[in-house]
Design an enzyme around this catalytic site. Structure first.
Site, PDB file in Angstrom:
ATOM      1  CE  LYS A  85      -4.269   1.295   2.330  1.00 42.15           C
ATOM      2  NZ  LYS A  85      -4.933   1.267   3.638  1.00 42.15           N
TER       3      LYS A  85
HETATM    4  C1  E4P Z   1      -8.162   1.724   4.022  1.00 47.26           C
HETATM    5  O1  E4P Z   1      -7.505   1.292   3.118  1.00 47.26           O
HETATM    6  C2  E4P Z   1      -8.050   3.105   4.518  1.00 47.26           C
HETATM    7  O2  E4P Z   1      -6.786   3.326   5.080  1.00 47.26           O
HETATM    8  C3  E4P Z   1      -9.159   3.343   5.517  1.00 47.26           C
HETATM    9  O3  E4P Z   1     -10.377   2.944   4.930  1.00 47.26           O
HETATM   10  C4  E4P Z   1      -9.229   4.788   5.990  1.00 47.26           C
HETATM   11  O4  E4P Z   1     -10.391   4.952   6.767  1.00 47.26           O
HETATM   12  P1  E4P Z   1     -10.625   6.237   7.673  1.00 47.26           P
HETATM   13  O5  E4P Z   1     -10.809   7.421   6.798  1.00 47.26           O
HETATM   14  O6  E4P Z   1     -11.881   5.911   8.453  1.00 47.26           O
HETATM   15  O7  E4P Z   1      -9.431   6.369   8.569  1.00 47.26           O
END
Ligand code: E4P
Length: 219
Positions: A85
């Site tokens: 990622k």
């Molecule tokens: C997933 O890949 C993301 O990092 C996550 O959905 C972010 O979510 P948030 O905006 O609730 O922190």
């Protein structure tokens, strides 16, 4: 649309795996920190064992492409189902391009606009994580950018899948599916909310009550 679970909590991961409807996992540094478990590699390896045939996203923390590539290559030695990622940005897209050339799967995160999605797709991203809730938080309609990204990428033959992230409630999931997203990654709390409907619950209770009354008659 495939449903992923958005957590690094091993109890939630096990529960999600038992449901039979979840086909991947996303984590981020915040979610990993929340677990309180300092052994990140062991946590991710356990997640990869619980979901052995599913993509599991693990995020880099380097600022430069070289560092991101080094981290990404290292992650792939942890387990075979890791997706690296990478936060969106100039350095990030250099890293995505290099990792893609090595055959390593990537998930570009923190994407908020069609322009960013176009660049991520051009770099060869496997997944493009478009954040819905964080746009809502600042007074925008989070789903608009996501729908525009799906439409834009749909005009071409990119290999990227659009992943709706930062999901806060069941309507976000339904709207992501209606917009044509390939994947939505969802916190466990929201996954549980998706099952709920008062008419289903009252219907089950009344079928059970009627059956028990009928059984008493025929015994
Ligand atoms: C997933 O890949 C993301 O990092 C996550 O959905 C972010 O979510 P948030 O905006 O609730 O922190």
């Amino acid at each position: 649309m495939k449903l992923f679970v958005d957590t690094a909590d091993l109890n939630e991961i096990r529960e999600a795996a038992s449901l039979g409807v979840i086909s991947g996992v996303t984590t981020n540094p915040t979610l990993l920190a929340k677990t309180g478990n300092g052994n990140v590699k062991a946590t991710i390896q356990e997640i990869c064992q619980i979901f052995p045939n599913a993509p599991v996203s693990m995020e880099v923390i380097s600022d430069d492409a070289e560092g991101m590539i080094r981290e990404g290559v290292d992650f792939t030695t942890w387990a075979s189902n890791i997706y690296v990622k990478i936060p969106f940005g100039v350095e990030g897209m250099k890293a995505v391009s290099a990792l893609t050339a090595k055959g390593i799967k990537t998930n570009v995160t923190l994407v908020f606009s069609p322009a960013q999605a176009l660049l991520a797709a051009s770099a060869g991203a496997s997944f493009i994580s478009t954040f819905v809730g964080r746009l809502d938080d600042i007074g925008h309609d989070g789903l608009t950018a996501t729908a525009e990204i799906v439409e834009l990428l749909g005009n071409y033959d990119f290999n990227s899948e659009v992943l709706a992230a930062s999901i806060r409630h069941p309507l976000h999931v339904v709207q992501a599916a209606q917009a044509g997203c390939d994947i939505a990654t969802i916190p466990m709390k929201v996954i549980k909310q998706l099952y709920k409907h008062p008419l289903t619950e009252s219907g089950i209770a009344s079928f059970k009550k009627d059956w028990e009354a009928f059984n008493t008659v025929i015994v």
